[in-house]
Design an enzyme around this catalytic site. Structure first.
Site, PDB file in Angstrom:
ATOM      1  N   GLU A   1       0.817  -1.223   0.000  1.00  0.00           N
ATOM      2  CA  GLU A   1       0.000   0.000   0.000  1.00  0.00           C
ATOM      3  C   GLU A   1       0.849   1.270   0.000  1.00  0.00           C
ATOM      4  OE1 GLU A   1      -3.061   0.121   2.969  1.00  0.00           O
ATOM      5  OE2 GLU A   1      -3.884   1.984   2.171  1.00  0.00           O
TER       6      GLU A   1
ATOM      7  N   LYS B   1      -7.800  -0.397  11.074  1.00  0.00           N
ATOM      8  CA  LYS B   1      -7.177  -0.836   9.805  1.00  0.00           C
ATOM      9  C   LYS B   1      -5.902  -0.032   9.574  1.00  0.00           C
ATOM     10  CE  LYS B   1      -6.366  -0.686   5.212  1.00  0.00           C
ATOM     11  NZ  LYS B   1      -5.389   0.190   4.569  1.00  0.00           N
TER      12      LYS B   1
ATOM     13  N   ASP C   1       2.795 -14.552  12.096  1.00  0.00           N
ATOM     14  CA  ASP C   1       1.436 -14.899  11.664  1.00  0.00           C
ATOM     15  C   ASP C   1       0.534 -13.678  11.907  1.00  0.00           C
ATOM     16  OD1 ASP C   1      -1.139 -15.818  11.432  1.00  0.00           O
ATOM     17  OD2 ASP C   1      -0.807 -17.668  12.556  1.00  0.00           O
TER      18      ASP C   1
ATOM     19  N   HIS D   1      -1.724  10.744   0.407  1.00  0.00           N
ATOM     20  CA  HIS D   1      -1.851   9.377  -0.119  1.00  0.00           C
ATOM     21  C   HIS D   1      -1.774   9.405  -1.650  1.00  0.00           C
ATOM     22  CE1 HIS D   1      -3.037   5.204  -0.130  1.00  0.00           C
ATOM     23  NE2 HIS D   1      -3.969   5.470  -1.040  1.00  0.00           N
TER      24      HIS D   1
HETATM   25  P1  HMG Z   1       4.329  15.518   3.721  1.00  0.00           P
HETATM   26  O1  HMG Z   1       4.151  16.560   4.778  1.00  0.00           O
HETATM   27  O2  HMG Z   1       3.977  15.877   2.313  1.00  0.00           O
HETATM   28  O3  HMG Z   1       5.754  14.911   3.778  1.00  0.00           O
HETATM   29  O4  HMG Z   1       3.492  14.233   4.143  1.00  0.00           O
HETATM   30  P2  HMG Z   1       7.145  15.579   3.456  1.00  0.00           P
HETATM   31  O5  HMG Z   1       7.373  15.493   1.979  1.00  0.00           O
HETATM   32  O6  HMG Z   1       7.251  16.926   4.128  1.00  0.00           O
HETATM   33  O7  HMG Z   1       8.126  14.566   4.216  1.00  0.00           O
HETATM   34  C1  HMG Z   1       8.119  14.447   5.631  1.00  0.00           C
HETATM   35  C2  HMG Z   1       8.681  13.075   5.996  1.00  0.00           C
HETATM   36  O8  HMG Z   1       7.737  12.052   5.677  1.00  0.00           O
HETATM   37  C3  HMG Z   1       9.921  12.699   5.199  1.00  0.00           C
HETATM   38  O9  HMG Z   1      11.043  13.289   5.790  1.00  0.00           O
HETATM   39  C4  HMG Z   1       9.912  11.194   5.308  1.00  0.00           C
HETATM   40  O10 HMG Z   1      10.337  10.761   6.563  1.00  0.00           O
HETATM   41  C5  HMG Z   1       8.426  10.907   5.143  1.00  0.00           C
HETATM   42  P3  HMG Z   1      12.399  13.513   4.865  1.00  0.00           P
HETATM   43  O11 HMG Z   1      12.899  12.170   4.514  1.00  0.00           O
HETATM   44  O12 HMG Z   1      11.941  14.292   3.671  1.00  0.00           O
HETATM   45  O13 HMG Z   1      13.294  14.255   5.805  1.00  0.00           O
HETATM   46  N1  HMG Z   1       8.106  10.796   3.695  1.00  0.00           N
HETATM   47  C6  HMG Z   1       8.538   9.812   2.903  1.00  0.00           C
HETATM   48  N2  HMG Z   1       9.276   8.727   3.152  1.00  0.00           N
HETATM   49  C7  HMG Z   1       9.519   7.895   2.117  1.00  0.00           C
HETATM   50  N3  HMG Z   1       9.078   8.111   0.856  1.00  0.00           N
HETATM   51  C8  HMG Z   1       8.318   9.183   0.579  1.00  0.00           C
HETATM   52  C9  HMG Z   1       8.010  10.081   1.618  1.00  0.00           C
HETATM   53  N4  HMG Z   1       7.294  11.221   1.689  1.00  0.00           N
HETATM   54  C10 HMG Z   1       7.368  11.645   2.960  1.00  0.00           C
HETATM   55  N5  HMG Z   1       7.884   9.380  -0.665  1.00  0.00           N
HETATM   56  C11 HMG Z   1       2.823  11.950   4.098  1.00  0.00           C
HETATM   57  C12 HMG Z   1       3.372  13.138   3.300  1.00  0.00           C
HETATM   58  C13 HMG Z   1       2.450  10.841   3.144  1.00  0.00           C
HETATM   59  C14 HMG Z   1       3.897  11.465   5.064  1.00  0.00           C
HETATM   60  C15 HMG Z   1       1.588  12.477   4.931  1.00  0.00           C
HETATM   61  O14 HMG Z   1       0.672  13.068   4.059  1.00  0.00           O
HETATM   62  C16 HMG Z   1       0.891  11.383   5.715  1.00  0.00           C
HETATM   63  O15 HMG Z   1       1.344  10.952   6.751  1.00  0.00           O
HETATM   64  N6  HMG Z   1      -0.294  10.973   5.238  1.00  0.00           N
HETATM   65  C17 HMG Z   1      -1.026   9.840   5.819  1.00  0.00           C
HETATM   66  C18 HMG Z   1      -0.919   8.685   4.892  1.00  0.00           C
HETATM   67  C19 HMG Z   1      -1.486   7.405   5.464  1.00  0.00           C
HETATM   68  O16 HMG Z   1      -1.835   7.298   6.621  1.00  0.00           O
HETATM   69  N7  HMG Z   1      -1.506   6.416   4.605  1.00  0.00           N
HETATM   70  C20 HMG Z   1      -2.002   5.095   4.943  1.00  0.00           C
HETATM   71  C21 HMG Z   1      -2.945   4.655   3.875  1.00  0.00           C
HETATM   72  S1  HMG Z   1      -4.520   5.370   4.136  1.00  0.00           S
HETATM   73  C22 HMG Z   1      -5.273   4.170   5.140  1.00  0.00           C
HETATM   74  O17 HMG Z   1      -5.398   3.063   4.738  1.00  0.00           O
HETATM   75  C23 HMG Z   1      -5.541   4.398   6.574  1.00  0.00           C
HETATM   76  C24 HMG Z   1      -6.679   5.282   7.018  1.00  0.00           C
HETATM   77  O18 HMG Z   1      -7.941   4.948   6.464  1.00  0.00           O
HETATM   78  C25 HMG Z   1      -6.711   5.049   8.522  1.00  0.00           C
HETATM   79  C26 HMG Z   1      -7.701   5.898   9.247  1.00  0.00           C
HETATM   80  O19 HMG Z   1      -8.745   6.269   8.670  1.00  0.00           O
HETATM   81  O20 HMG Z   1      -7.426   6.174  10.441  1.00  0.00           O
HETATM   82  C27 HMG Z   1      -6.392   6.690   6.678  1.00  0.00           C
END
Ligand code: HMG
Length: 427
Positions: free
Chosen positions: A80, A262, A278, A377
């Site tokens: 994911e 989730k 597991d 995302h």
């Molecule tokens: P951002 O502010 O755009 O991130 O957030 P950034 O570009 O400023 O980067 C900050 C740091 O995030 C980076 O630091 C990395 O540590 C990490 P840096 O290395 O730049 O010093 N990071 C990354 N690491 C690896 N590859 C990348 C990358 N980009 C950032 N490409 C971020 C972007 C995605 C982190 C933020 O928007 C976020 O946390 N979003 C949440 C995403 C999420 O939870 N996804 C799970 C899937 S959705 C789901 O299934 C669950 C849900 O339904 C659960 C619920 O409802 O409770 C949501």
């Protein structure tokens, strides 16, 4: 502890990342990763039935999670997008706020033997109580190797399920040390069946471990400074309050709790898979634990410490994770995963995994109550859409840039963009 400079890690290619984390790896693990050695077909065929081959998934790392003042690099196996980025993002903020504190309350498994057709239940319960020592000895003699390792059956309890056909359930508490313990528990409980039938003058229905591992609970906590939620003090406090509201929402509404949990398992499962654990057992136990108050609830709790301007997070769940046994020693990728983690024991692994769950939840809630989940995302999911549309790897960055500017970021938009891009570049 080996220090790694993580700067720019996310922006590098896999070869560069491998050389950056080389100091964390044993020679064997480095060789496995460098030469892309995966689970071999002949070994896979020994592990499960009817194999046609093996199945690959992305293997990533979350650079630094601080748990009880130790830094861990954590292997993630997930399909994911944004899960690894979100956990990295959250654990970085939490590290700056003092890291996670984790406590493993216990590490024992429960086996159940269900008995029925017992004419005199009270007498049967008394007989089991009186014979407890002998019953424990029978259980331990069925699996002597775990006793040699310092574990084994340590207690026996009974639970009566009153019904038209009552069931007397004998629960055996077993210390399985570094193993998840399914085989140990099942062997011991099956060995007890005939003795319990004689002792209770009843019939045994089944003997099996319980995945509701309430004797393997782990708690992780963190205290995040408001200021990491926004530079503006007022907004930072407001976002913290909104995370508390989101936590309450998941406590009160099972529709929300299911999604909330989730998100927690996005991270927990990823580490379970990487370490050969597991994950179905871990999920089943945690979802049962989420219902312990008679309603399915969110597994995390967030509250405010207004005096110190901190957002306090907490998760408690059963995590009987293994570092030995099952297929753990057979899969080269699992060996690499343990190496990256610094070869922790089962209790430390459980502390790390509980912390991962809390970090993952913080990242998701922060996104949900601020810019919304799609913003971060979609940035990462756009790469999958570009590949699904048929992009070659060198075309992906261009198509992703164009796709992110579109209102409808979906596969058909990606396909149209790719077609236009190729037509324009060919002209
Ligand atoms: P951002 O502010 O755009 O991130 O957030 P950034 O570009 O400023 O980067 C900050 C740091 O995030 C980076 O630091 C990395 O540590 C990490 P840096 O290395 O730049 O010093 N990071 C990354 N690491 C690896 N590859 C990348 C990358 N980009 C950032 N490409 C971020 C972007 C995605 C982190 C933020 O928007 C976020 O946390 N979003 C949440 C995403 C999420 O939870 N996804 C799970 C899937 S959705 C789901 O299934 C669950 C849900 O339904 C659960 C619920 O409802 O409770 C949501």
């Amino acid at each position: 502890m080996t220090k790694i400079n993580w700067a720019g890690f996310a922006k590098k290619n896999p070869k560069e990342r491998l050389s950056q984390i080389k100091p964390l790896l044993s020679k064997e693990s480095y060789y496995i990763l460098e030469n892309k050695i995966l689970l071999k077909q002949d070994i896979a065929s020994q592990i499960v039935e009817n194999t046609l081959g093996t199945f690959a998934l992305p293997f990533s790392v979350v650079p630094e999670i601080e748990v009880n003042h130790q830094n861990y690099t954590v292997p993630f196996v997930t399909e994911e997008p944004s899960v690894v980025a979100a956990c990295s993002f959250a654990s970085k903020i939490i590290k700056r706020s003092g890291g996670f504190k984790a406590t493993v309350h216990n590490r024992q498994m429960i086996g159940q033997i269900a008995l029925y057709d017992i004419k005199q239940i009270d007498q049967a319960i008394n007989a089991i109580k009186k014979q407890k020592k002998q019953l424990l000895a029978i259980a331990n003699s069925a699996h002597p190797s775990i006793v040699k390792r310092g574990g084994g059956a340590i207690d026996i309890k009974t639970n009566l399920i009153e019904d038209e056909s009552p069931l007397l359930v004998v629960q055996v508490l077993i210390d399985t040390k570094e193993a998840m313990g399914a085989n140990i528990v099942n062997t011991m409980t099956e060995a007890l069946k005939p003795y319990l039938e004689i002792l209770t003058n009843g019939k045994s229905l089944m003997a099996i471990l319980s995945n509701y591992a309430t004797e393997s609970l782990v708690t992780a906590t963190c205290a995040i400074n408001y200021r990491f939620l926004n530079r503006d003090k007022i907004k930072a406090k407001e976002f913290s309050e909104r995370i508390v509201l989101a936590s309450n929402f998941a406590k009160k509404d099972p529709y929300r709790a299911s999604t909330h949990n989730k998100g927690i398992f996005n991270g927990i499962d990823a580490v379970c898979i990487a370490t050969g654990n597991d994950w179905r057992a871990i999920e089943a136990g945690a979802h049962a634990y989420a219902s312990k108050n008679g309603r399915y609830e969110g597994l995390t709790t967030w509250r405010l410490d207004e005096a110190n301007e901190k957002l306090l997070g907490e998760i408690t769940l059963p995590l009987p994770l293994a570092t030995k046994g099952g297929s753990i020693g057979l899969n080269p990728s699992v060996l690499v995963a343990f190496d990256i983690l610094g070869n922790p024991d089962a209790k430390i692994l459980a502390s790390i995994v509980a912390s991962v769950g809390l970090a993952q939840n913080f990242a998701a809630l922060r996104a949900l109550v601020t810019e919304g989940i799609q913003e971060g995302h979609m940035k990462l999911h756009a790469r999958s859409l570009a590949l699904l549309a048929g992009c070659l790897p060198n075309e992906v960055p261009f198509i992703v840039d164009l796709l992110l500017k579109e209102k409808h970021k979906n596969l058909s938009t990606a396909e149209k963009i790719l077609e236009n891009y190729r037509n324009n570049t060919l002209e």
